[in-house]
Design a protein around this motif. Structure first.
Motif, short mmCIF file in Angstrom:
data_model
loop_
_atom_site.label_atom_id
_atom_site.label_comp_id
_atom_site.label_asym_id
_atom_site.label_seq_id
_atom_site.Cartn_x
_atom_site.Cartn_y
_atom_site.Cartn_z
N SER A 159 0.85 -1.18 0.00
CA SER A 159 0.00 0.00 0.00
C SER A 159 0.89 1.24 0.00
CB SER A 159 -0.89 -0.01 1.24
OG SER A 159 -1.69 1.13 1.28
N ALA A 160 0.79 2.03 -1.05
CA ALA A 160 1.59 3.25 -1.22
C ALA A 160 3.09 2.94 -1.10
CB ALA A 160 1.18 4.31 -0.21
N GLY A 161 3.51 1.80 -1.67
CA GLY A 161 4.92 1.44 -1.68
C GLY A 161 5.41 0.82 -0.39
N VAL A 162 4.55 0.62 0.57
CA VAL A 162 4.94 0.06 1.86
C VAL A 162 4.20 -1.26 2.05
CG1 VAL A 162 4.95 0.44 4.37
CG2 VAL A 162 5.24 2.37 2.82
N GLY A 163 4.92 -2.28 2.49
CA GLY A 163 4.30 -3.57 2.74
C GLY A 163 3.47 -3.54 4.02
N VAL A 164 2.24 -4.01 3.92
CA VAL A 164 1.33 -4.05 5.08
C VAL A 164 0.87 -5.48 5.27
CG1 VAL A 164 -0.84 -3.19 6.03
CG2 VAL A 164 0.53 -1.72 4.56
N GLU A 165 1.05 -6.00 6.48
CA GLU A 165 0.58 -7.34 6.79
C GLU A 165 -0.48 -7.25 7.86
OE1 GLU A 165 3.63 -10.06 7.87
OE2 GLU A 165 4.71 -9.78 6.00
N ARG A 166 -1.46 -8.13 7.75
CA ARG A 166 -2.52 -8.15 8.74
C ARG A 166 -2.85 -9.60 9.05
NH1 ARG A 166 -8.00 -4.53 8.59
NH2 ARG A 166 -8.73 -5.20 10.61
N ILE A 167 -2.99 -9.91 10.32
CA ILE A 167 -3.32 -11.26 10.75
C ILE A 167 -4.79 -11.28 11.11
CG2 ILE A 167 -2.87 -13.07 12.44
CD1 ILE A 167 -0.04 -11.85 12.74
N PHE A 168 -5.53 -12.18 10.47
CA PHE A 168 -6.97 -12.30 10.70
C PHE A 168 -7.29 -13.63 11.37
CE2 PHE A 168 -6.68 -9.68 6.83
CZ PHE A 168 -7.47 -8.60 7.20
N PRO A 169 -8.12 -13.63 12.41
CA PRO A 169 -8.68 -14.90 12.87
C PRO A 169 -9.68 -15.38 11.83
CG PRO A 169 -8.86 -13.19 14.54
CD PRO A 169 -8.47 -12.53 13.27
N LEU A 170 -9.57 -16.63 11.43
CA LEU A 170 -10.37 -17.15 10.32
C LEU A 170 -11.87 -17.13 10.62
CD1 LEU A 170 -10.01 -18.40 7.51
CD2 LEU A 170 -10.00 -20.63 8.60
N HIS A 171 -12.25 -17.41 11.84
CA HIS A 171 -13.67 -17.51 12.19
C HIS A 171 -14.18 -16.30 12.96
CE1 HIS A 171 -13.69 -21.63 10.76
NE2 HIS A 171 -12.57 -21.81 11.40
N ALA A 172 -13.47 -15.18 12.88
CA ALA A 172 -13.86 -13.99 13.64
C ALA A 172 -15.11 -13.34 13.04
CB ALA A 172 -12.73 -12.97 13.64
N PRO A 173 -15.98 -12.78 13.88
CA PRO A 173 -17.17 -12.10 13.35
C PRO A 173 -16.84 -10.80 12.61
CG PRO A 173 -17.11 -11.97 15.75
CD PRO A 173 -15.98 -12.85 15.33
N LEU A 174 -15.64 -10.25 12.80
CA LEU A 174 -15.29 -9.01 12.11
C LEU A 174 -15.03 -9.26 10.63
CD1 LEU A 174 -11.90 -7.54 11.97
CD2 LEU A 174 -12.02 -9.46 13.51
N ILE A 175 -14.88 -10.52 10.21
CA ILE A 175 -14.69 -10.84 8.79
C ILE A 175 -16.05 -11.16 8.19
CG2 ILE A 175 -13.71 -12.48 7.17
CD1 ILE A 175 -11.35 -12.77 9.02
N ALA A 176 -16.48 -10.32 7.25
CA ALA A 176 -17.77 -10.53 6.60
C ALA A 176 -17.67 -11.66 5.58
CB ALA A 176 -18.25 -9.26 5.94
N GLU A 177 -16.64 -11.62 4.76
CA GLU A 177 -16.44 -12.66 3.76
C GLU A 177 -15.00 -12.68 3.30
OE1 GLU A 177 -17.58 -11.81 -0.53
OE2 GLU A 177 -18.98 -10.54 0.56
N ILE A 178 -14.61 -13.82 2.75
CA ILE A 178 -13.28 -13.98 2.17
C ILE A 178 -13.48 -14.40 0.73
CG2 ILE A 178 -11.10 -15.23 2.28
CD1 ILE A 178 -11.71 -15.74 5.26
N GLY A 179 -12.92 -13.62 -0.19
CA GLY A 179 -13.04 -13.95 -1.61
C GLY A 179 -11.72 -14.40 -2.17
N LEU A 180 -11.73 -15.49 -2.90
CA LEU A 180 -10.52 -16.02 -3.54
C LEU A 180 -10.41 -15.42 -4.93
CD1 LEU A 180 -8.17 -18.02 -3.39
CD2 LEU A 180 -9.73 -19.75 -4.27
N LEU A 181 -9.34 -14.69 -5.20
CA LEU A 181 -9.17 -14.03 -6.49
C LEU A 181 -8.33 -14.85 -7.46
CD1 LEU A 181 -8.58 -10.36 -5.33
CD2 LEU A 181 -10.70 -11.49 -5.92
N ARG A 182 -7.21 -15.41 -6.99
CA ARG A 182 -6.39 -16.28 -7.83
C ARG A 182 -5.60 -17.25 -6.97
NH1 ARG A 182 -1.18 -12.88 -9.58
NH2 ARG A 182 -0.65 -14.87 -10.46
N LYS A 183 -5.33 -18.41 -7.55
CA LYS A 183 -4.56 -19.44 -6.87
C LYS A 183 -3.10 -19.28 -7.24
CE LYS A 183 -6.30 -22.74 -5.11
NZ LYS A 183 -6.52 -22.96 -3.68
N GLY A 184 -2.24 -19.30 -6.24
CA GLY A 184 -0.81 -19.17 -6.48
C GLY A 184 -0.10 -20.51 -6.44
N ARG A 185 0.98 -20.60 -7.20
CA ARG A 185 1.76 -21.84 -7.25
C ARG A 185 3.01 -21.65 -6.42
NH1 ARG A 185 3.73 -23.53 -12.94
NH2 ARG A 185 5.75 -24.21 -12.20
#
Length: 155
Positions: free
Chosen positions: A64-90
């Motif tokens: 984001s704006a040339g700076v790497g941003v990492e965020r750790i999400f709990p998979l089953h947290a209520p703050l996550i509305a949805e997770i969309g898969l855009l592309r599969k990486g090899r």
């Protein structure tokens, strides 16, 4: 102990796509501003998954704006509305922490071939559209042409 597992099972989400490290995901996060609640997208590469059950987390990295941003999400947290898969990486690693010290084109991840991403993902926007090369054993003028030779000739 059995009661604890039953409570954990109640909190598990079922609408989570099958994604792994190396996949590009869009996480829709619920953000509260005063009394209002809105969804904010956090799109990046999943670089790690850890834990299991209700405690499972995943890490998403984006630039984001040339700076790497990492965020750790709990998979089953209520703050996550949805997770969309855009592309599969090899990739061949479970943890992609090496991406932290790479920049630009070096930090790209190859896409898995032959895998279709579910609908809702943006179309693949490649600059040049080429027709598919002929099958490997197709005779062209009495000569069998390999796919690599065909590509080399028709660039």
């Amino acid at each position: 102990m059995e009661k604890l597992r039953a409570v954990e099972r109640e909190g598990l989400k079922t609408d989570i796509p099958a994604f792994a490290p190396g996949d590009t995901v869009r996480v829709m996060v619920r953000v509260r501003e005063g009394e209002k609640e809105r969804l904010q997208a956090f799109e990046g590469i999943c670089i790690a998954r850890r834990g299991g059950g209700i405690n499972e987390t995943f890490t998403v990295r984006k630039i984001s704006a040339g700076v790497g941003v990492e965020r750790i999400f709990p998979l089953h947290a209520p703050l996550i509305a949805e997770i969309g898969l855009l592309r599969k990486g090899r990739v061949r690693r479970a943890k992609l922490y090496f991406l932290r010290r790479l920049a630009g084109k070096a930090a790209r991840i190859r896409e898995k071939r032959g895998i279709t991403v579910p609908t809702g993902a943006p179309p693949n926007r490649s600059r040049r559209r080429r027709e598919a090369p002929p099958p490997i054993a197709e005779a062209r003028g009495g000569v069998v042409v390999r796919r690599s030779e065909y590509r080399r000739r028709n660039r």
